[in-house]
Design an enzyme around this catalytic site. Structure first.
Site, PDB file in Angstrom:
ATOM      1  N   ASP A 199      23.369  34.360  -4.164  1.00 49.90           N
ATOM      2  CA  ASP A 199      22.505  33.363  -4.776  1.00 49.90           C
ATOM      3  C   ASP A 199      23.146  31.976  -4.771  1.00 49.90           C
ATOM      4  O   ASP A 199      22.445  30.962  -4.687  1.00 49.90           O
ATOM      5  CB  ASP A 199      22.174  33.776  -6.207  1.00 49.90           C
ATOM      6  CG  ASP A 199      21.211  34.962  -6.248  1.00 49.90           C
ATOM      7  OD1 ASP A 199      20.740  35.379  -5.175  1.00 49.90           O
ATOM      8  OD2 ASP A 199      20.931  35.454  -7.355  1.00 49.90           O
ATOM      9  N   ASN A 203      17.504  26.649 -10.268  1.00 40.93           N
ATOM     10  CA  ASN A 203      17.666  27.537 -11.417  1.00 40.93           C
ATOM     11  C   ASN A 203      17.532  26.821 -12.751  1.00 40.93           C
ATOM     12  O   ASN A 203      16.649  27.123 -13.535  1.00 40.93           O
ATOM     13  CB  ASN A 203      19.017  28.250 -11.362  1.00 40.93           C
ATOM     14  CG  ASN A 203      18.966  29.574 -10.629  1.00 40.93           C
ATOM     15  OD1 ASN A 203      17.903  30.019 -10.213  1.00 40.93           O
ATOM     16  ND2 ASN A 203      20.109  30.203 -10.468  1.00 40.93           N
ATOM     17  N   GLU A 204      18.453  25.881 -13.019  1.00 37.83           N
ATOM     18  CA  GLU A 204      18.445  25.289 -14.341  1.00 37.83           C
ATOM     19  C   GLU A 204      19.221  23.985 -14.403  1.00 37.83           C
ATOM     20  O   GLU A 204      20.095  23.724 -13.573  1.00 37.83           O
ATOM     21  CB  GLU A 204      19.002  26.260 -15.390  1.00 37.83           C
ATOM     22  CG  GLU A 204      20.503  26.403 -15.403  1.00 37.83           C
ATOM     23  CD  GLU A 204      21.009  27.496 -14.493  1.00 37.83           C
ATOM     24  OE1 GLU A 204      20.587  28.641 -14.669  1.00 37.83           O
ATOM     25  OE2 GLU A 204      21.848  27.195 -13.623  1.00 37.83           O
ATOM     26  N   ASP A 231      25.227  24.840 -29.202  1.00 40.21           N
ATOM     27  CA  ASP A 231      26.284  24.538 -28.243  1.00 40.21           C
ATOM     28  C   ASP A 231      25.733  23.850 -26.998  1.00 40.21           C
ATOM     29  O   ASP A 231      26.487  23.326 -26.185  1.00 40.21           O
ATOM     30  CB  ASP A 231      27.012  25.821 -27.826  1.00 40.21           C
ATOM     31  CG  ASP A 231      27.939  26.340 -28.917  1.00 40.21           C
ATOM     32  OD1 ASP A 231      28.147  25.618 -29.913  1.00 40.21           O
ATOM     33  OD2 ASP A 231      28.447  27.473 -28.773  1.00 40.21           O
ATOM     34  N   ALA A 270      18.945  33.897 -14.809  1.00 36.24           N
ATOM     35  CA  ALA A 270      20.331  33.441 -14.678  1.00 36.24           C
ATOM     36  C   ALA A 270      20.894  33.134 -16.071  1.00 36.24           C
ATOM     37  O   ALA A 270      20.834  33.981 -16.967  1.00 36.24           O
ATOM     38  CB  ALA A 270      20.381  32.233 -13.740  1.00 36.24           C
ATOM     39  N   TYR A 271      21.420  31.929 -16.271  1.00 36.79           N
ATOM     40  CA  TYR A 271      22.037  31.554 -17.550  1.00 36.79           C
ATOM     41  C   TYR A 271      21.042  31.728 -18.704  1.00 36.79           C
ATOM     42  O   TYR A 271      21.405  32.154 -19.806  1.00 36.79           O
ATOM     43  CB  TYR A 271      22.514  30.109 -17.446  1.00 36.79           C
ATOM     44  CG  TYR A 271      23.483  29.647 -18.510  1.00 36.79           C
ATOM     45  CD1 TYR A 271      23.871  30.451 -19.574  1.00 36.79           C
ATOM     46  CD2 TYR A 271      24.032  28.368 -18.447  1.00 36.79           C
ATOM     47  CE1 TYR A 271      24.757  30.018 -20.528  1.00 36.79           C
ATOM     48  CE2 TYR A 271      24.920  27.908 -19.391  1.00 36.79           C
ATOM     49  CZ  TYR A 271      25.276  28.732 -20.447  1.00 36.79           C
ATOM     50  OH  TYR A 271      26.149  28.284 -21.401  1.00 36.79           O
ATOM     51  N   ASN A 272      19.787  31.399 -18.458  1.00 36.89           N
ATOM     52  CA  ASN A 272      18.758  31.531 -19.483  1.00 36.89           C
ATOM     53  C   ASN A 272      18.710  32.940 -20.067  1.00 36.89           C
ATOM     54  O   ASN A 272      18.619  33.121 -21.288  1.00 36.89           O
ATOM     55  CB  ASN A 272      17.400  31.164 -18.880  1.00 36.89           C
ATOM     56  CG  ASN A 272      16.237  31.550 -19.768  1.00 36.89           C
ATOM     57  OD1 ASN A 272      15.959  30.901 -20.765  1.00 36.89           O
ATOM     58  ND2 ASN A 272      15.546  32.616 -19.394  1.00 36.89           N
ATOM     59  N   LEU A 273      18.782  33.944 -19.215  1.00 38.74           N
ATOM     60  CA  LEU A 273      18.718  35.334 -19.674  1.00 38.74           C
ATOM     61  C   LEU A 273      19.944  35.681 -20.515  1.00 38.74           C
ATOM     62  O   LEU A 273      19.838  36.339 -21.550  1.00 38.74           O
ATOM     63  CB  LEU A 273      18.606  36.278 -18.474  1.00 38.74           C
ATOM     64  CG  LEU A 273      18.357  37.754 -18.784  1.00 38.74           C
ATOM     65  CD1 LEU A 273      17.028  37.943 -19.494  1.00 38.74           C
ATOM     66  CD2 LEU A 273      18.395  38.581 -17.503  1.00 38.74           C
TER      67      LEU A 273
END
Length: 287
Positions: free
Chosen positions: A53, A130-131, A160, A172-175
């Site tokens: 990815d 992604n983000e 944070d 990704a990071y969100n999950l």
């Protein structure tokens, strides 16, 4: 889908993957198709990405700008974006070249820029598949982030940091931060606070037409803005971050054999098995 010119993109600093790339260049050449290694040009008909990815994220900006369809071959650690397995690569390409119907997914991307709080000067924009993440340094106290959707005030997060993710980036990071899984072909922006002070600070799903503005409130030192895993800016108190849907999507050629939920079951181990359960015939005709 007529294929005349292909770019084959390999994972950086990987001689083994580059060797596979050279083999694919030869494979295309034998079929009368011009192919170039690690080149992305406006006139190409397809990009074949060999890696994980991270490699896909690396090429997403140019592929979106030139509207080049991308097929991801999974030779990395993850595989949410690189859907085609390594041992399926030639079979998938034969299917594509043979004129069989393929599914092209349109994945929205985000455009991010920041505005200096004192001068009002706006930075150049960066794109994200992604983000976009605002995050404090690990040793500092929580930060406060005032947030608007369009011109409507949403809330002030004390956390944070804050993740603004696409549906593609929802896994990704969100999950990891407790955000929802959003189907990749939806057009939406997910706001997910990172370790919020109040448990009531929950993720919010916005329509893709919304423009998200976030202000870093005092007191605050330098705070990082990370776009698809890469540090792009540091902002300080009273600076603003602007995030909106980018003008053009990323076009992804889907695997002929895997559905979106098949990939999720594999990667997230949903239900402990990755096999498909077909819809019973008696209800299939209604769906």
């Amino acid at each position: 889908m007529k294929i005349r010119c292909v770019g084959v993109i390999t994972r950086p600093n990987s001689p083994e993957v580059e060797q596979i790339g050279q083999e694919m260049i030869a494979w295309f050449t034998r079929r009368g198709i011009r192919a170039e290694l690690n080149a992305i040009e406006p006139g190409m008909d397809l990009l074949v990405v060999l890696g994980g990815d991270g490699t896909m994220l690396h090429v997403a900006e140019k592929a979106s700008r030139y509207q080049l369809p991308v097929m991801g071959i999974h030779l990395g650690h993850l595989g949410f974006l690189t859907e085609v397995a390594a041992d399926e690569r030639y079979q998938a390409l034969e299917t594509l070249l043979g004129g069989d119907a393929v599914r092209m997914e349109r994945r929205i991307m985000l455009s991010a820029a920041y505005v200096h709080g004192m001068t009002g000067k706006k930075s150049a924009s960066m794109l994200a598949l992604n983000e976009v993440v605002i995050v404090k340094k690990s040793t500092e106290a929580m930060i406060r982030l005032r947030c608007w959707a369009g011109r409507e005030y949403v809330t002030t997060y004390r956390a944070d940091g804050l993740i603004m993710a696409t549906p593609t980036g929802s896994t990704a990071y969100n999950l990891s931060a407790g955000g929802p899984v959003v189907h990749a072909e939806l057009e939406a922006i997910v706001l997910t606070p990172i370790c919020p002070f109040m448990l009531e600070s929950r993720p919010v799903l916005l329509g893709s037409r919304q423009k998200v503005t976030t202000q870093l409130l005092a007191p605050a030192g330098e705070v990082k803005v990370i776009v698809d895993g890469e540090l792009q800016w540091t902002i300080t108190e009273n600076d603003y971050l602007l995030v909106k849907k980018a003008a053009k999507p990323l076009l992804i050629v889907s695997s002929p054999w895997k559905s979106y939920f098949n990939i999720l079951r594999n990667k997230l181990n949903w239900g402990g098995a990755s096999v498909d359960v077909p819809l019973p015939e008696k209800v299939r005709k209604y769906c």
